[in-house]
Design a protein around this motif. Structure first.
Motif, PDB file in Angstrom:
ATOM      1  N   UNK A   1      76.996  37.276  20.677  1.00  0.00           N
ATOM      2  CA  UNK A   1      76.041  36.193  20.908  1.00  0.00           C
ATOM      3  C   UNK A   1      74.950  36.612  21.881  1.00  0.00           C
ATOM      4  N   UNK A   2      73.676  36.387  21.540  1.00  0.00           N
ATOM      5  CA  UNK A   2      72.597  36.653  22.490  1.00  0.00           C
ATOM      6  C   UNK A   2      72.465  35.555  23.542  1.00  0.00           C
ATOM      7  N   UNK A   3      73.191  34.453  23.357  1.00  0.00           N
ATOM      8  CA  UNK A   3      73.112  33.326  24.293  1.00  0.00           C
ATOM      9  C   UNK A   3      74.157  33.416  25.400  1.00  0.00           C
ATOM     10  N   UNK A   4      75.097  34.315  25.279  1.00  0.00           N
ATOM     11  CA  UNK A   4      76.151  34.437  26.278  1.00  0.00           C
ATOM     12  C   UNK A   4      75.832  35.606  27.220  1.00  0.00           C
ATOM     13  N   UNK A   5      75.733  35.295  28.522  1.00  0.00           N
ATOM     14  CA  UNK A   5      75.347  36.309  29.505  1.00  0.00           C
ATOM     15  C   UNK A   5      76.351  37.449  29.587  1.00  0.00           C
ATOM     16  N   UNK A   6      77.621  37.179  29.269  1.00  0.00           N
ATOM     17  CA  UNK A   6      78.638  38.208  29.374  1.00  0.00           C
ATOM     18  C   UNK A   6      79.004  38.868  28.060  1.00  0.00           C
ATOM     19  N   UNK A   7      78.250  38.605  26.985  1.00  0.00           N
ATOM     20  CA  UNK A   7      78.599  39.191  25.692  1.00  0.00           C
ATOM     21  C   UNK A   7      78.319  40.693  25.684  1.00  0.00           C
ATOM     22  N   UNK A   8      78.988  41.390  24.791  1.00  0.00           N
ATOM     23  CA  UNK A   8      78.753  42.829  24.648  1.00  0.00           C
ATOM     24  C   UNK A   8      77.331  43.097  24.171  1.00  0.00           C
ATOM     25  N   UNK A   9      76.786  42.207  23.346  1.00  0.00           N
ATOM     26  CA  UNK A   9      75.406  42.358  22.900  1.00  0.00           C
ATOM     27  C   UNK A   9      74.443  42.274  24.085  1.00  0.00           C
ATOM     28  N   UNK A  10      74.669  41.325  24.983  1.00  0.00           N
ATOM     29  CA  UNK A  10      73.818  41.194  26.159  1.00  0.00           C
ATOM     30  C   UNK A  10      73.920  42.436  27.040  1.00  0.00           C
ATOM     31  N   UNK A  11      75.126  42.973  27.190  1.00  0.00           N
ATOM     32  CA  UNK A  11      75.284  44.210  27.977  1.00  0.00           C
ATOM     33  C   UNK A  11      74.464  45.345  27.378  1.00  0.00           C
TER      34      UNK A  11
ATOM     35  N   UNK B   1      69.592  48.224   6.921  1.00  0.00           N
ATOM     36  CA  UNK B   1      68.221  48.519   7.346  1.00  0.00           C
ATOM     37  C   UNK B   1      67.666  49.713   6.572  1.00  0.00           C
ATOM     38  N   UNK B   2      68.456  50.772   6.486  1.00  0.00           N
ATOM     39  CA  UNK B   2      68.000  51.979   5.787  1.00  0.00           C
ATOM     40  C   UNK B   2      67.806  51.727   4.307  1.00  0.00           C
ATOM     41  N   UNK B   3      68.779  51.102   3.674  1.00  0.00           N
ATOM     42  CA  UNK B   3      68.729  50.905   2.226  1.00  0.00           C
ATOM     43  C   UNK B   3      67.704  49.863   1.805  1.00  0.00           C
ATOM     44  N   UNK B   4      67.359  48.958   2.708  1.00  0.00           N
ATOM     45  CA  UNK B   4      66.373  47.916   2.385  1.00  0.00           C
ATOM     46  C   UNK B   4      64.955  48.323   2.764  1.00  0.00           C
ATOM     47  N   UNK B   5      64.779  49.544   3.270  1.00  0.00           N
ATOM     48  CA  UNK B   5      63.461  49.975   3.681  1.00  0.00           C
ATOM     49  C   UNK B   5      62.939  49.231   4.895  1.00  0.00           C
ATOM     50  N   UNK B   6      63.864  48.765   5.741  1.00  0.00           N
ATOM     51  CA  UNK B   6      63.477  48.077   6.967  1.00  0.00           C
ATOM     52  C   UNK B   6      63.411  46.571   6.853  1.00  0.00           C
ATOM     53  N   UNK B   7      63.713  46.017   5.685  1.00  0.00           N
ATOM     54  CA  UNK B   7      63.682  44.564   5.530  1.00  0.00           C
ATOM     55  C   UNK B   7      64.655  43.863   6.450  1.00  0.00           C
ATOM     56  N   UNK B   8      65.824  44.451   6.604  1.00  0.00           N
ATOM     57  CA  UNK B   8      66.779  43.958   7.593  1.00  0.00           C
ATOM     58  C   UNK B   8      66.703  44.881   8.797  1.00  0.00           C
ATOM     59  N   UNK B   9      66.451  44.316   9.975  1.00  0.00           N
ATOM     60  CA  UNK B   9      66.287  45.144  11.166  1.00  0.00           C
ATOM     61  C   UNK B   9      67.018  44.499  12.337  1.00  0.00           C
ATOM     62  N   UNK B  10      68.097  45.124  12.840  1.00  0.00           N
ATOM     63  CA  UNK B  10      68.837  44.535  13.955  1.00  0.00           C
ATOM     64  C   UNK B  10      68.145  44.706  15.299  1.00  0.00           C
ATOM     65  N   UNK B  11      66.986  45.363  15.317  1.00  0.00           N
ATOM     66  CA  UNK B  11      66.294  45.644  16.580  1.00  0.00           C
ATOM     67  C   UNK B  11      65.077  44.749  16.795  1.00  0.00           C
ATOM     68  N   UNK B  12      65.106  43.537  16.248  1.00  0.00           N
ATOM     69  CA  UNK B  12      63.956  42.627  16.357  1.00  0.00           C
ATOM     70  C   UNK B  12      64.196  41.507  17.366  1.00  0.00           C
ATOM     71  N   UNK B  13      65.128  41.710  18.294  1.00  0.00           N
ATOM     72  CA  UNK B  13      65.448  40.645  19.243  1.00  0.00           C
ATOM     73  C   UNK B  13      64.259  40.169  20.040  1.00  0.00           C
ATOM     74  N   UNK B  14      63.364  41.074  20.453  1.00  0.00           N
ATOM     75  CA  UNK B  14      62.188  40.674  21.233  1.00  0.00           C
ATOM     76  C   UNK B  14      61.249  39.807  20.406  1.00  0.00           C
TER      77      UNK B  14
ATOM     78  N   UNK C   1      65.719  33.347  24.919  1.00  0.00           N
ATOM     79  CA  UNK C   1      64.743  33.372  26.007  1.00  0.00           C
ATOM     80  C   UNK C   1      63.873  32.125  26.061  1.00  0.00           C
ATOM     81  N   UNK C   2      63.531  31.542  24.913  1.00  0.00           N
ATOM     82  CA  UNK C   2      62.627  30.388  24.891  1.00  0.00           C
ATOM     83  C   UNK C   2      62.848  29.608  23.607  1.00  0.00           C
ATOM     84  N   UNK C   3      62.405  28.345  23.606  1.00  0.00           N
ATOM     85  CA  UNK C   3      62.597  27.491  22.427  1.00  0.00           C
ATOM     86  C   UNK C   3      61.282  27.136  21.741  1.00  0.00           C
ATOM     87  N   UNK C   4      60.208  27.861  22.043  1.00  0.00           N
ATOM     88  CA  UNK C   4      58.919  27.669  21.385  1.00  0.00           C
ATOM     89  C   UNK C   4      58.176  28.994  21.383  1.00  0.00           C
TER      90      UNK C   4
END
Length: 333
Positions: free
Chosen positions: A57-67, A94-107, A117-120
């Motif tokens: 979860x990106x909403x949990x401060x202690x998640x492994x994803x947040x770390x 990501x590779x097979x879709x030519x970048x259509x799926x990208x797990x690095x788009x969090x920002x 980070x924000x709701x708007x």
């Protein structure tokens, strides 16, 4: 889709277990044999989906994803095997879709108001995300699965919201199997996986929503047997900016919400993790490249496309059915 019928060995009763997770609910419809320990099964199902949420979860401060997201560029981060499995699948799609799926788009997700980070939408954050040096996910994120670790090779935020729920459904299926359940349907917020058939041998019937914002209507029925299904669309999760509806799915190339004629994409796959990620990838790919990619990969996909001139609020859609959807005459059973 093929149907098989067999008589249940023991009398079964239909029970439903459910609980909250990931700002939604999980559920399992089970044709239970006598003697099934429902309390233990409820506990283990809740624990399985809860573990995915705690890790990813990106909403949990202690998640492994947040770390991982907070770690300095170039430093290895120890991660649980489950999260590394999901990251590995995400990078493969990501590779097979030519970048259509990208797990690095969090920002980008955060900049448009769909992250923690924000709701708007924030214009400055959007500009910053667009000006960042693009880097393919395989180069930006390095996995060491034998060593149980990963590292970022660029300043980025990982986002697994397009795959984690599907993986949680797969974890539920694993739990059901360990408890000896042979007939069940596991679900979490539109992602579903069938374990066998119903006890009478008939497939599990799953409704496919018509893509109309603010309305709940059935477009057709999908029959599942030992198969997973996931749908991505532009009509459920969105923000309204100046009267314009912005879908929550990000187009990595544009650093902006998806904006094309695809109303929804429904994918059948052996695992719900794969179905979830590919539904997102094909939604991003659009009405022309999406079906072309799905055909090339031999996938079972149903695209619902908005017709030219159709009203946005009351969807007038056309089907593009591939694989088993085409063989069955579309989504309707």
């Amino acid at each position: 889709m093929p149907k098989t019928f067999s008589e249940p060995a023991l009398p079964c009763r239909r029970i439903t277990l459910h609980g909250p997770t990931m700002a939604t609910r999980w559920s399992a419809s089970i044709d239970a044999d006598a003697g099934l320990d429902l309390a233990a099964l409820q506990h283990d199902l809740a624990a399985a989906v809860g573990q995915v949420d705690e890790q990813m979860s990106p909403w949990k401060a202690g998640s492994d994803l947040t770390r991982l997201n907070r770690a300095p560029v170039g430093s290895w981060v120890d991660l649980p095997a489950e999260m590394l499995e999901v990251l590995d699948c995400a990078l493969d799609v990501h590779r097979r879709s030519g970048g259509g799926f990208n797990p690095c788009v969090g920002a980008v997700v955060d900049a448009w108001g769909f992250g923690a980070a924000r709701d708007a939408p924030d214009a400055q954050a959007i500009r910053a995300a667009r000006q960042a040096t693009p880097l393919a996910a395989q180069a930006a994120l390095e996995l060491d699965r034998p060593g149980g670790r990963a590292r970022k090779n660029a300043a980025l935020q990982v986002d697994l919201c397009g795959i984690a729920k599907g993986y949680a459904v797969d974890r539920m299926a694993d739990v059901l199997g360990r408890h000896g359940v042979r007939h069940a349907l596991a679900a979490l917020d539109g992602e579903l996986r069938a374990i066998g058939t119903q006890a009478d041998g008939s497939p599990w019937a799953v409704g496919l929503e018509r893509p109309e914002p603010g309305h709940r209507a059935v477009h057709g029925v999908i029959e599942l047997q030992d198969l997973a299904v996931a749908t991505s669309g532009d009509y459920r999760h969105f923000v309204d900016v100046g009267g314009t509806r912005l879908a929550h799915t990000m187009d990595p190339q544009r650093c902006a919400p998806v904006n094309n004629a695809v109303a929804s994409v429904t994918v059948l796959a052996p695992s719900c993790m794969q179905a979830d990620a590919w539904a997102t990838a094909l939604l991003v790919a659009g009405p022309e490249q999406g079906p072309e990619l799905a055909r090339r990969l031999g996938m079972d996909v149903l695209f619902l496309l908005r017709r030219a001139g159709g009203l946005a609020e009351v969807a007038e859609v056309a089907e593009v059915a591939l694989g088993r959807f085409a063989a069955d005459g579309g989504a309707c059973a």
